[in-house]
Design an enzyme around this catalytic site. Structure first.
Site, PDB file in Angstrom:
ATOM      1  N   GLU A  72      82.098 111.426  -0.210  1.00 43.15           N
ATOM      2  CA  GLU A  72      82.583 110.951  -1.507  1.00 43.15           C
ATOM      3  C   GLU A  72      82.177 112.027  -2.505  1.00 43.15           C
ATOM      4  OE1 GLU A  72      81.792 107.303  -4.554  1.00 43.15           O
ATOM      5  OE2 GLU A  72      82.078 106.783  -2.435  1.00 43.15           O
ATOM      6  N   ASP A 131      77.468 110.511  -0.591  1.00 41.21           N
ATOM      7  CA  ASP A 131      77.931 110.513  -1.986  1.00 41.21           C
ATOM      8  C   ASP A 131      77.381 111.760  -2.655  1.00 41.21           C
ATOM      9  OD1 ASP A 131      79.145 108.146  -1.552  1.00 41.21           O
ATOM     10  OD2 ASP A 131      77.934 106.950  -2.936  1.00 41.21           O
ATOM     11  N   GLU A 179      78.078 107.982   5.391  1.00 38.71           N
ATOM     12  CA  GLU A 179      78.637 108.328   4.079  1.00 38.71           C
ATOM     13  C   GLU A 179      77.691 109.236   3.312  1.00 38.71           C
ATOM     14  OE1 GLU A 179      80.905 106.154   0.378  1.00 38.71           O
ATOM     15  OE2 GLU A 179      79.220 105.096   1.298  1.00 38.71           O
ATOM     16  N   GLU A 228      39.312  75.078  22.237  1.00 37.90           N
ATOM     17  CA  GLU A 228      39.957  76.394  22.328  1.00 37.90           C
ATOM     18  C   GLU A 228      41.337  76.288  22.989  1.00 37.90           C
ATOM     19  OE1 GLU A 228      36.122  79.417  22.606  1.00 37.90           O
ATOM     20  OE2 GLU A 228      36.710  78.278  24.391  1.00 37.90           O
ATOM     21  N   ASN A 276      32.800  70.591  33.976  1.00 36.82           N
ATOM     22  CA  ASN A 276      31.796  70.954  32.969  1.00 36.82           C
ATOM     23  C   ASN A 276      32.405  71.129  31.580  1.00 36.82           C
ATOM     24  OD1 ASN A 276      33.234  73.301  33.279  1.00 36.82           O
ATOM     25  ND2 ASN A 276      31.437  74.611  33.687  1.00 36.82           N
ATOM     26  N   HIS A 313      73.420 107.349  -5.343  1.00 37.65           N
ATOM     27  CA  HIS A 313      74.451 106.428  -5.826  1.00 37.65           C
ATOM     28  C   HIS A 313      74.631 106.691  -7.312  1.00 37.65           C
ATOM     29  CE1 HIS A 313      76.563 102.512  -6.440  1.00 37.65           C
ATOM     30  NE2 HIS A 313      76.955 102.773  -5.212  1.00 37.65           N
ATOM     31  N   ILE A 324      54.293  74.351  13.381  1.00 40.04           N
ATOM     32  CA  ILE A 324      55.044  74.448  14.633  1.00 40.04           C
ATOM     33  C   ILE A 324      56.525  74.293  14.314  1.00 40.04           C
ATOM     34  CG2 ILE A 324      55.301  73.541  16.973  1.00 40.04           C
ATOM     35  CD1 ILE A 324      52.471  74.459  16.445  1.00 40.04           C
ATOM     36  N   HIS A 368      77.920 102.338   5.199  1.00 36.31           N
ATOM     37  CA  HIS A 368      78.250 102.533   3.787  1.00 36.31           C
ATOM     38  C   HIS A 368      76.966 102.882   3.032  1.00 36.31           C
ATOM     39  CE1 HIS A 368      80.082 101.938  -0.121  1.00 36.31           C
ATOM     40  NE2 HIS A 368      79.204 100.998  -0.439  1.00 36.31           N
ATOM     41  N   ASN A 369      77.085 103.819   2.078  1.00 29.75           N
ATOM     42  CA  ASN A 369      75.892 104.229   1.311  1.00 29.75           C
ATOM     43  C   ASN A 369      74.717 104.498   2.251  1.00 29.75           C
ATOM     44  OD1 ASN A 369      77.351 103.906  -1.030  1.00 29.75           O
ATOM     45  ND2 ASN A 369      76.322 102.041  -1.695  1.00 29.75           N
ATOM     46  N   GLU A 425      40.574  78.309  37.142  1.00 32.13           N
ATOM     47  CA  GLU A 425      40.928  77.081  36.398  1.00 32.13           C
ATOM     48  C   GLU A 425      41.832  77.403  35.219  1.00 32.13           C
ATOM     49  OE1 GLU A 425      36.868  74.441  37.197  1.00 32.13           O
ATOM     50  OE2 GLU A 425      37.020  75.722  35.422  1.00 32.13           O
TER      51      GLU A 425
END
Length: 777
Positions: free
Chosen positions: A423, A376, A374, A198, A227, A389, A671, A344-345, A234
């Protein structure tokens, strides 16, 4: 070596000196039985195990997920015991990582019908039973309906408490939380004991491929019961050894001497070597009282190794200057003197060919500090203009819904002005409808006339326009002046084109609604055909919009004339229409010439958006950054193509990294092999990139100790980007994390860099540890 309880340090006559008492190693956690349930222990440290809302979330709820008018599916949602993630049911089982979302990735939790999805599709559910979880980055909103209003409130309140506690956690607490969540997962039979198998599983989970012999020796050194199982103290000892930071211990011992604690004068010496501004004995004493964990040490004004690590992992020990995280710049200069975060957009959530349009895209842009969005605008059915768009398969949203989103969300993060860049493709009738919606929905927030106290020779300041919305759009020609010329924001500087321009203005006047024209007060759209090298009367209210191609041409051919133009007027730059997948261009080239509104596709992650986030990271993330003096002076001689000789040397020693994320969580043996690249983005002569070697199979605590050096000619424009990649011999390297910030906000000395994901979300507790030196001459 994380936060926890200290054993009693009350001194008796026969006990050793204070320094010996407080130099003992810090336990990861108090041995009070919490390790029996590491997940619940994590919640206990958050102080939320007894909270009724959190307890209800731990039990789980059946919530209805809403995606369309007909798609309503009941799913089980349950808070994991780590308090950091929520597990949810899916119709088709997928990989475990596809069944959770993380609390730290949540942008906001909204009650009721406060999302586009619930407003459109949630009509069958009362608002009191509904909530929306909005995420950072590109992940879609999660629209949910609970069985009762009380259950909905439990999730709203519970997520709010978890987010608040997570935000308040120190980096050390986050690390403690992080390692114990993996410990809980690695304990396959949930017996609160860890076999060597583990432990090996745990090591792979946290991204380290440790030699079996070395790992087993470490395991046995902690197995005091002999053990073949670690439990309680631990386990904590094993984790403490695993999380040792030898490089930090070396720095600490260099200043602390034989007694292994830092006195206030010794800490002051460290601060002075760091190049800290305002390093005084009082400052050193303040840091001890803030970050030292041991009360006895604190009372004697001593700092232990654990307190030192707490300090270096805090925002005060980060590479970003904490003084720059709030608004610290002069906000009383004209708008043309600032870089302004621009989208933009904005309406798109994906590509500009067939992606969906959404008001949520505006909400997300504002949450990222965007100040120019923006719209449009196209003719829509029923007399209502729509935004999409044009001439593509992107979906359509109503103009009025976007304006409502602006009203509700524009000033949640920043109080400074928002610019709506229109726009306009609508006819006169629907233009008038647009104007009515803007006035009715925004009310007094909308700027409809010039400010009374405003100097007509320059633009108003962000401070003067706090909490206001500006419209950028076309303007009708004004009346004729005394000499018979047509006065208009469309007027060009070249006299030979004046007559042709006047004809063009008259033609356009038939296409522009007077109602909409009246709203373009400080941002009147105009074309920039040429740049006149000679001084001309300032026209501060004119805004030019240029494609990236034309902007680059002006930078290359006009140089200093373009820089001077941008000291007086706003210039907006936007991506080429050929970028069908909504890819971005590098904004740095445009900032070098003083362009203020450098518009990017916020929905597309990549290094371009990393640069944008880095540029606007400072000044309270308010979306306005004061340009360097060389880009503000009307008679400046600065030319980004000819910046002059080097003036600054930047030296970065890349030391170590900590807790880098696994890229493939479904493959335990995968990894990372990390390398670090440092990129300089500035004027062309300064742009450079250098990288370290890669470290094989260690994303947990890789070490480099390599030095990278850069010569800089225009340091005031430089952005420094730290990138971590997973090295691959046969294909391009994979992105792991990054952090970008302006050179002028980079602190010197030993610093931690807190890494971000591709979407800009925190990768906590992942950090880089570096030493930075900046020499100016």
């Amino acid at each position: 070596m994380l936060c926890g309880r200290w054993r009693s340090c009350r001194r008796r006559p026969e006990e050793p000196p204070v320094a010996a008492q407080v130099a003992a190693p810090l336990l990861l956690a108090p041995p009070d039985g919490d390790t029996k349930r590491p997940g619940l222990r994590a919640l206990k440290k958050m102080g939320l195990t007894e909270d009724e809302d959190v307890r209800a979330m731990l039990r789980g709820s059946r919530l209805c997920k809403i995606r369309s008018r007909t798609w309503h599916k009941e799913r089980l949602y349950r808070l994991q015991e780590d308090g950091l993630s929520v597990w949810f049911q899916r119709r088709i089982p997928r990989a475990p990582s596809q069944h959770i979302f993380f609390v730290q990735h949540i942008e906001a939790v909204r009650e009721g019908h406060q999302s586009e999805g619930l407003r459109r599709f949630g009509g069958a559910f009362p608002p009191a039973r509904c909530l929306t979880i909005a995420f950072k980055g590109r992940r879609k909103n999660l629209d949910l309906a609970a069985a009762t209003p009380e259950e909905a409130q439990r999730w709203v309140r519970g997520l709010g408490k978890l987010r608040a506690r997570l935000d308040a956690m120190s980096q050390r607490e986050r690390l403690d939380h992080w390692i114990h969540s993996y410990l809980h997962r690695a304990d396959s039979n949930q017996d609160s004991k860890m076999s060597f198998k583990e432990i090996k599983s745990l090591l792979r989970m946290v991204n380290v491929d440790m030699n079996d012999m070395y790992a087993y020796r470490l395991f046995k050194e902690c197995d005091h019961s002999n053990n073949e199982r670690l439990e309680g103290a631990e386990i904590e000892e094993f984790l403490r050894r695993l999380l040792k930071r030898p490089e930090l211990e070396e720095i600490f011992h260099r200043y602390s001497g034989e007694d292994r604690v830092l006195s206030a004068p010794e800490l002051l010496e460290f601060l002075e070597d760091q190049g800290e501004d305002g390093a005084t004995l009082a400052r050193a004493q303040q840091l001890i009282h803030t970050y030292e964990l041991n009360e006895t040490a604190k009372q004697h004004e001593l700092m232990t190794l654990d307190g030192f690590m707490m300090y270096l992992l805090s925002p005060e020990g980060a590479a970003l200057d904490p003084a720059h995280t709030c608004v610290f710049q002069d906000m009383d200069q004209p708008l043309s003197h600032y870089f302004i975060s621009s989208s933009h957009n904005t309406y798109l959530t994906d590509s500009q060919i067939g992606g969906p349009s959404s008001t949520e895209a505006y909400v997300r842009a504002f949450a990222q500090g965007c100040r120019c969005v923006e719209l449009d605008c196209w003719e829509g059915p029923g007399g209502e203009p729509v935004i999409y768009h044009g001439h593509t398969l992107t979906s359509k949203i109503l103009f009025r819904d976007v304006v409502q989103a602006v009203r509700d969300h524009a000033f949640t993060l920043s109080p400074y002005p928002v610019i709506l860049s229109l726009e306009n493709h609508c006819g006169l009738e629907q233009q008038a409808v647009m104007a009515r919606h803007l006035r009715a929905i925004l009310g007094d927030v909308l700027v409809t006339q010039a400010l009374d106290c405003q100097n007509p020779e320059e633009l108003p300041s962000p401070e003067q326009l706090k909490g206001r919305v500006l419209v950028k759009g076309k303007k009708l020609p004004a009346a004729r002046s005394e000499d018979g010329r047509i006065l208009s924001d469309q007027e060009e500087e070249d006299e030979e084109e004046e007559e042709a321009e006047a004809t063009e203005q008259r033609r356009r006047a038939k296409q522009i609604s007077p109602e909409l024209s009246a709203l373009a007060v400080y941002c009147c759209a105009t074309r920039l055909r040429t740049l006149c090298p000679n001084p001309v009367p300032p026209q501060p209210c004119q805004v030019s919009s240029l494609s990236e191609r034309k902007a680059k041409k002006l930078i290359r051919e006009a140089g200093n004339s373009f820089v001077r133009h941008n000291t007086r007027q706003l210039t907006r730059v936007y991506p080429l229409g050929l970028r069908m997948n909504s890819a971005n261009y590098s904004p740095q080239e445009m900032w070098n010439s003083g362009c203020q509104l450098v518009a990017l596709n916020f929905q597309t992650p990549g290094y371009e958006m990393d640069l944008n986030a880095g540029r606007f990271l400072i000044n309270g993330q308010c979306g306005y950054i004061l340009k360097p003096a060389c880009l503000r002076q009307p008679d400046t001689t600065f030319d980004p193509e000819c910046p002059g000789p080097p003036r600054t040397t930047l030296t970065i020693q890349v030391l170590t990294a900590q807790q880098l994320p696994k890229l493939n969580t479904e493959k335990p043996n995968s990894i990372v092999d990390p390398l670090v690249r440092v990129e300089i983005h500035g004027v062309p002569a300064d742009c450079a990139r250098k990288e370290t070697n890669y470290v094989l199979n260690n994303g947990f605590n890789p070490r480099w100790g390599q030095t990278l050096q850069f010569q800089l000619r225009a340091p005031e424009l430089v952005l420094v980007r730290f990138v971590v990649e997973d090295y691959d011999t046969t294909s391009p390297n994979d992105f792991v994390g990054q952090f970008t910030l302006p050179l002028n906000s980079l602190k010197q000395g030993y610093r931690h860099i807190h890494l971000l994901s591709k979407d800009g979300a925190s990768l906590s507790p992942a950090t880089l540890f570096v030493h930075i030196r900046i020499q100016r001459f």
